[in-house]
Design an enzyme around this catalytic site. Structure first.
Site, PDB file in Angstrom:
ATOM      1  N   SER A 117       0.833  -1.205   0.000  1.00  9.49           N
ATOM      2  CA  SER A 117       0.000   0.000   0.000  1.00  9.49           C
ATOM      3  C   SER A 117       0.863   1.248   0.000  1.00  9.49           C
ATOM      4  O   SER A 117       1.953   1.272   0.590  1.00  9.49           O
ATOM      5  CB  SER A 117      -0.896   0.010   1.240  1.00  9.49           C
ATOM      6  OG  SER A 117      -1.557   1.255   1.377  1.00  9.49           O
ATOM      7  N   TYR A 141      -2.480   0.114   9.796  1.00  6.37           N
ATOM      8  CA  TYR A 141      -2.576  -0.529   8.488  1.00  6.37           C
ATOM      9  C   TYR A 141      -1.294  -0.329   7.687  1.00  6.37           C
ATOM     10  O   TYR A 141      -0.708  -1.278   7.160  1.00  6.37           O
ATOM     11  CB  TYR A 141      -3.771   0.027   7.720  1.00  6.37           C
ATOM     12  CG  TYR A 141      -3.792  -0.390   6.270  1.00  6.37           C
ATOM     13  CD1 TYR A 141      -4.091  -1.700   5.916  1.00  6.37           C
ATOM     14  CD2 TYR A 141      -3.489   0.512   5.250  1.00  6.37           C
ATOM     15  CE1 TYR A 141      -4.091  -2.094   4.590  1.00  6.37           C
ATOM     16  CE2 TYR A 141      -3.486   0.125   3.927  1.00  6.37           C
ATOM     17  CZ  TYR A 141      -3.795  -1.175   3.596  1.00  6.37           C
ATOM     18  OH  TYR A 141      -3.779  -1.566   2.296  1.00  6.37           O
ATOM     19  N   LYS A 145       1.576  -3.219   6.491  1.00 10.69           N
ATOM     20  CA  LYS A 145       1.967  -3.454   5.102  1.00 10.69           C
ATOM     21  C   LYS A 145       3.485  -3.338   4.935  1.00 10.69           C
ATOM     22  O   LYS A 145       4.097  -4.110   4.189  1.00 10.69           O
ATOM     23  CB  LYS A 145       1.242  -2.482   4.180  1.00 10.69           C
ATOM     24  CG  LYS A 145      -0.214  -2.826   3.958  1.00 10.69           C
ATOM     25  CD  LYS A 145      -0.362  -4.194   3.311  1.00 10.69           C
ATOM     26  CE  LYS A 145      -1.787  -4.558   3.016  1.00 10.69           C
ATOM     27  NZ  LYS A 145      -1.914  -5.874   2.338  1.00 10.69           N
TER      28      LYS A 145
END
Length: 321
Positions: A117, A141, A145
């Site tokens: 991402s 998040y 990643k």
């Protein structure tokens, strides 16, 4: 050749499965349907209803179906919500990736394309992000990643794993009417559902340091994204060199307000969006160069913003509530 796709019943995953099939590659889908849909998996594609946290089940699927590569898309993908659910995010994205790598090691599979991402960059202090831009994620998040990329790197050092990670941000649109974004957190479905229900769409924060005060992002069509995954997988399977990381970027950011304008054009519904508070974990701007991916993966933006909005709107209309 057979590719195992984790999260292959999801919005992005189902498009990747479709693209792999069109390229002549067989697929096995592993998905626990926590956010995916069984009907998104094409007929004839083997489906394993399981969590990626169960490494034994994933390894068994790899052995039984003679899998030669993995496209790892499964994970918890909501940056803003990850701030409230950090432990869940780490479990799904870090422990889940560890389990997939363990399954690969046990079954002798040594090729993987990882869905990363642009959130790994946080709020970069450059106008255009490249693969050498420092990483500084601002949400659990984004952190998970980046850790996923580290896991692939370290596994490669230890065992010769062949890998690449694709970094991207807002994936939108639809390639075919029966595959569409059902996320309760992504911008396009939020705006579309609001309009269908007669509500006014909402912008989360209009006081960012951008041209119109709203967040700026790369918006990329899901079909273009799926094609890049296919090329990456085929290069790995052919033993061709790949970079450890590629940005799938447009090189030209679009603001949330500009997206709202495009929605009004596509739907014919004239509206003035409400302005709400910022969401935690949302950086002001992330726009990436896709030059490296263009060189190696044939990456290009084949769809305009209006194409993206129109296809999303049409796909949603094909599935009345």
């Amino acid at each position: 050749m057979t590719v195992l796709v984790t999260g292959g019943a999801g919005y992005i995953g189902s498009h990747v499965v479709r693209a792999l099939g069109a390229a002549g590659l067989d697929c096995v889908v592993v998905d626990d349907l926590s956010s995916g849909h069984r009907q998104f998996v094409p007929d004839g594609v083997t489906f394993v209803d399981a969590t990626i946290l169960d490494a034994d089940v994933v390894a068994k699927a790899m052995v039984e179906h003679e899998v030669q590569a993995v496209v790892h898309l499964a994970g918890y993908k909501y940056a803003g919500v990850s701030v409230q659910r950090p432990l869940h995010t780490y479990e799904q994205n870090v422990q889940g990736t560890v389990a997939v790598l363990q399954a690969m090691q046990e079954s002798g599979v040594d090729n993987i394309v990882f869905s990363s991402s642009a959130a790994v960059y946080g709020t970069p202090d450059v106008d255009l992000v490249t693969e050498t831009t420092p990483t500084a994620p601002e949400s659990p998040y984004g952190e998970t990643k980046l850790i996923g990329e580290w896991l692939l790197r370290d596994a490669a050092r230890a065992s010769g794993l062949h890998h690449t990670s694709l970094r991207y941000f807002n994936v939108v649109g639809s390639a075919v009417p029966h595959l569409y974004d059902t996320s309760p957190h992504n911008l396009f479905p939020l705006v579309i559902e609001a309009l269908l229900e007669g509500r006014t769409p909402r912008i989360n924060g209009a006081d960012y340091p951008t041209a119109d005060g709203t967040c700026e992002r790369d918006y990329i069509h899901v079909a273009d994204l799926a094609d890049a995954h296919v090329v990456a997988a085929r290069r790995l399977l052919a033993g061709e060199p790949v970079e450890p990381v590629y940005n799938l970027g447009s090189g030209d950011g679009v603001s949330v307000r500009q997206i709202m304008d495009a929605v009004a054009r596509a739907t014919g519904i004239d509206f003035e969006p409400e302005i709400g508070e910022r969401r935690p974990g949302d950086p002001a701007r992330i726009v990436a160069s896709g030059e490296l991916a263009s060189r190696d993966l044939g990456w290009t933006m084949r769809h305009s913003i209006d194409d993206m909005v129109r296809s999303a709107w049409e796909a949603r209309h094909a599935h009345p509530a």
